[in-house]
Motif scaffolding. Sequence first.
Motif, short mmCIF file in Angstrom:
data_model
loop_
_atom_site.label_atom_id
_atom_site.label_comp_id
_atom_site.label_asym_id
_atom_site.label_seq_id
_atom_site.Cartn_x
_atom_site.Cartn_y
_atom_site.Cartn_z
N ILE A 1 0.84 -1.21 0.00
CA ILE A 1 0.00 0.00 0.00
C ILE A 1 0.87 1.25 0.00
CG2 ILE A 1 -1.65 1.33 1.39
CD1 ILE A 1 -2.75 -1.44 2.33
N LYS A 2 1.89 1.25 0.82
CA LYS A 2 2.76 2.43 0.92
C LYS A 2 3.49 2.68 -0.40
CE LYS A 2 6.03 4.65 4.03
NZ LYS A 2 6.68 4.59 5.36
N GLU A 3 3.90 1.62 -1.07
CA GLU A 3 4.66 1.77 -2.32
C GLU A 3 3.78 2.15 -3.50
OE1 GLU A 3 7.36 -1.03 -5.26
OE2 GLU A 3 7.38 -1.43 -3.11
N ASN A 4 2.54 1.66 -3.52
CA ASN A 4 1.74 1.79 -4.74
C ASN A 4 0.43 2.56 -4.60
OD1 ASN A 4 3.43 -0.15 -6.43
ND2 ASN A 4 2.87 -1.46 -4.70
N ILE A 5 -0.03 2.76 -3.36
CA ILE A 5 -1.33 3.41 -3.16
C ILE A 5 -1.20 4.74 -2.43
CG2 ILE A 5 -3.66 3.15 -2.21
CD1 ILE A 5 -3.05 1.21 -4.48
N ASP A 6 -0.49 4.74 -1.30
CA ASP A 6 -0.40 5.95 -0.47
C ASP A 6 0.92 5.92 0.27
OD1 ASP A 6 -0.64 8.01 1.37
OD2 ASP A 6 -2.79 7.70 1.66
N GLU A 7 1.84 6.79 -0.12
CA GLU A 7 3.18 6.80 0.47
C GLU A 7 3.18 7.13 1.95
OE1 GLU A 7 5.73 10.02 -0.74
OE2 GLU A 7 4.00 11.25 -1.35
N HIS A 8 2.10 7.71 2.45
CA HIS A 8 2.06 8.14 3.85
C HIS A 8 1.54 7.06 4.80
CE1 HIS A 8 3.11 12.09 2.56
NE2 HIS A 8 1.97 12.30 1.93
N PHE A 9 1.16 5.88 4.28
CA PHE A 9 0.51 4.88 5.12
C PHE A 9 1.47 4.29 6.15
CE2 PHE A 9 -0.52 0.41 6.04
CZ PHE A 9 -1.71 0.62 6.71
N GLY A 10 0.95 4.04 7.34
CA GLY A 10 1.63 3.28 8.39
C GLY A 10 0.57 2.77 9.34
N PHE A 11 0.76 1.56 9.91
CA PHE A 11 -0.31 0.95 10.70
C PHE A 11 -0.68 1.75 11.94
CE2 PHE A 11 0.48 -2.84 8.17
CZ PHE A 11 -0.82 -3.30 8.00
N SER A 12 0.31 2.31 12.62
CA SER A 12 -0.01 3.08 13.82
C SER A 12 0.33 4.55 13.63
CB SER A 12 0.77 2.52 15.03
OG SER A 12 2.15 2.57 14.78
N ARG A 13 0.46 4.96 12.39
CA ARG A 13 0.77 6.36 12.09
C ARG A 13 0.43 6.63 10.64
NH1 ARG A 13 4.89 3.07 12.54
NH2 ARG A 13 4.92 3.43 14.77
N TYR A 14 0.09 7.85 10.34
CA TYR A 14 -0.19 8.23 8.96
C TYR A 14 0.47 9.57 8.69
CZ TYR A 14 -2.56 9.22 4.59
OH TYR A 14 -2.81 9.49 3.27
N ALA A 15 1.24 9.63 7.61
CA ALA A 15 1.96 10.86 7.24
C ALA A 15 2.78 11.38 8.42
CB ALA A 15 0.99 11.92 6.73
N GLU A 16 3.43 10.43 9.14
CA GLU A 16 4.17 10.84 10.33
C GLU A 16 5.32 11.78 9.97
OE1 GLU A 16 5.87 8.74 14.33
OE2 GLU A 16 6.33 7.76 12.42
N ARG A 17 5.95 11.55 8.83
CA ARG A 17 7.07 12.41 8.44
C ARG A 17 6.62 13.86 8.31
NH1 ARG A 17 8.73 14.98 4.27
NH2 ARG A 17 7.07 14.19 2.93
N LEU A 18 5.41 14.07 7.80
CA LEU A 18 4.91 15.44 7.65
C LEU A 18 4.66 16.10 9.00
CD1 LEU A 18 2.35 14.94 4.74
CD2 LEU A 18 4.62 15.97 4.59
N GLY A 19 4.27 15.30 9.98
CA GLY A 19 3.93 15.87 11.28
C GLY A 19 5.09 15.99 12.23
N ARG A 20 6.12 15.14 12.05
CA ARG A 20 7.23 15.12 13.00
C ARG A 20 8.15 16.30 12.76
NH1 ARG A 20 9.02 11.64 16.48
NH2 ARG A 20 7.68 9.97 15.73
N SER A 21 8.39 17.07 13.79
CA SER A 21 9.29 18.23 13.74
C SER A 21 8.96 19.16 12.58
CB SER A 21 10.75 17.76 13.62
OG SER A 21 11.09 16.97 14.74
N ALA A 22 7.67 19.38 12.37
CA ALA A 22 7.24 20.27 11.29
C ALA A 22 7.32 21.71 11.78
CB ALA A 22 5.82 19.91 10.85
N ASN A 23 8.56 22.27 11.84
CA ASN A 23 8.72 23.64 12.33
C ASN A 23 7.92 24.63 11.48
OD1 ASN A 23 11.97 22.52 12.84
ND2 ASN A 23 10.64 23.09 14.52
N SER A 24 7.78 24.31 10.20
CA SER A 24 6.98 25.13 9.29
C SER A 24 5.74 24.34 8.86
CB SER A 24 7.81 25.51 8.05
OG SER A 24 6.98 26.05 7.05
N PHE A 25 4.66 25.06 8.63
CA PHE A 25 3.42 24.44 8.18
C PHE A 25 3.38 24.29 6.65
CE2 PHE A 25 -1.40 24.71 7.76
CZ PHE A 25 -1.63 23.47 8.33
#
Length: 732
Positions: free
Chosen positions: A151-175
């Motif tokens: 799913i992450k590779e082909n449908i939604d790069e942000h998918f994670g079982f206990s997190r979604y788009a975590e990279r976008l939210g982690r240490s997002a000093n800018s919006f």
Amino acid sequence: MPTDVLLLTPPFTQLNTPYPATAYLKGFFNTKGISSRQADLGIEVTLRMFCATGLRRIFDMAAHKQESFSDNSRRIFSLQDLYIHTINDVVALLQGKKPTLAQLIAKRGYLPEASRFAQLDDLHFSFGSMGFQDQAKHVATMYLEDLGDFIKENIDEHFGFSRYAERLGRSANSFDELYATLQQPLSFIDELTIEQLDIHVQAAQPKLVTLSVPFPGNLFSSLRIAQYLRQQYPHIKVAMGGGFANTELRSLTDKRVFEFYHFITLDDGERPLEQLLKYIDGDCTKDELKRCFLINNNELLYINTTTCSDYKMSEVGTPDYSDLLLSEYINAIEIANPMHSLWSDGRWNKLTMAHGCYWGKCTFCDVSLDYIRLYEPVAAAQIVDRMEQLIAQTGFNGFHFVDEAAPPSLMKALSIEIIRRKLNVAWWTNVRFEKSFTQDLCYLLKAAGCIAVSGGLEVASDRLLQLINKGITVAQVARVNKHFTEAGIMVHAYLMYGFPTQTAQETIDSLEMVRQLFEAGVLQSGFWHQFAMTAHSPVGLAPEKFGVKAVIPEVPSFADNDVVHEDPTGAEHELFSDGLKKSLHNYMHGVGFDVPLYKWFEHKVPKTAVPPDYIRQILLEPEFSSHSPNAKLIFLGPLPGIEYFVKSKKGSSWSMASLKFESRSKTISISVADTQGKWLHELLQKIHIDQPKQWTLQEVKADYAAAGLEHFELFWDNKPMLGMNKAGLLLV
């Protein structure tokens, strides 16, 4: 009928049990006559994805990407019929609905396997004799992780079982990046989330929707939900709160965030949301809002009225789990770590013994924030009242007390109350490894249903523990862990590397301490974390005092918590990550103790300076504890039988008494002088846990003397009385 509040947890948090924030708030609203409904969109979206219908939709969506598939995706896609055919059974097994499939799944060959199985350890090595259920859950979890990778590779790069788009939210000093992504079309997971959201909004017809965002991994979904609500339901107000806001958004300045949320509240949510509802209803002004961000006349305001105070823990009610799909949660076992299996396997009612931390001094912790700083315990009787209510409501008698550090005195009072009410419960919590956890207290906790504790050993170095201001030593941790282990309570240690100024030598010595703790059998589980400096901790507030320098690339306008830092005097901490984790994995399975430490690492490391028998010698030292005269003597029962006999030796004889105790697993007998035996038998009835009065050690001594007996200490500390804690006689 319209409701006041719809409480939502956005995708994704835990799969095995509801994140408790909405249940806590619903319980509070019940005490105020505020109508509310709640939903965990994470489990709902997960179940819509991981079913036969959901997988067909996923594979159909990915079909046009076949030419760009990785080898792993190509394999999974070619096995799609097997995945579609087995997915419903796998989920049912993980929900506890089809346990008989465990042997079929655990023996392999039944489920399709892709790249995740390449890292699967030998199941017998990982799980030993734990049985097919746990092995099958681990195999089934790997199967789901394979699908997650697809799913992450082909449908939604942000998918994670206990997190979604975590990279976008982690240490997002800018919006900026979040804002740009939110302008893109809805993803597949967004669409499923919105479909579930609509169902709940139509049913609840709320005036306010609250989004609980505990982690960076469900921030983006909360923004998507808020965006949709603002567009499609403009009459509904949207508020966000939770752990992410509490730690990351305290210095928020970017107004664009309020194109999505109307309000953001900080810290405990009960009073802020009550005031917010009054504000929405026109019953108070904006100046009476509590810890609330909002836009007014195009100006970003933070309002924290002093006209009303927060509610006491005794006033917030019992968490209410109604509306949630308690029988549908998924019990996964991702890694073969006994404590991690508690976090991810099993449905636990979440409760809190005490708000905040009674220690509140650790230099790496957010001790400046109210959720740590403001310590307030709940009375033991009220905690057990709440436990009984939750058992009646949910049908589950397992509890996870989510305290920062459960206070030993309150754990003692709680245990006595549980035993007196004859509740059959299992529970676990987080603790400090402090000397208050005596052997007798640990036996009491075990008798009350405590099955495990987790606590911060952090860096197993006395210099660094002092710098961390943990208030413990390695020797103290070893003794306390021995007490827990001998009582039958599993111990998990949070382990840290990379604390400011930590040298390579200290890292290796810390690993050696951990190795010895596992080898001695007083530590059963652990996990290494690399130190992260946060803005609200003593280290983050004054990094120069700890020999590090904060690196601030820009002034944060959105999230402000994790602080990038340089450690000029410390080791290259990242180099130690793999070796620490690899060695720990082996130690947890009882192997690798004789492997030289340097062999766990790809780079050169110093030899340990810790003597090879350091922990063993500590544990062999006799413990001389001077009990307070106000310590309580408690007998858990059942009451022993007593027989009198005459003992003879070399022409002399004297009268003796034999007391026979029937414990759960064996019979324990002691023999003492007849007068002492008669007094002890009567004493056990007086100090039995069912009696309303608790006797202090001082009162027991006085009673002993009043019976005409002499030399209490000689009697009490002599061989026949040693080990009576195993018969249920405890001094706590």
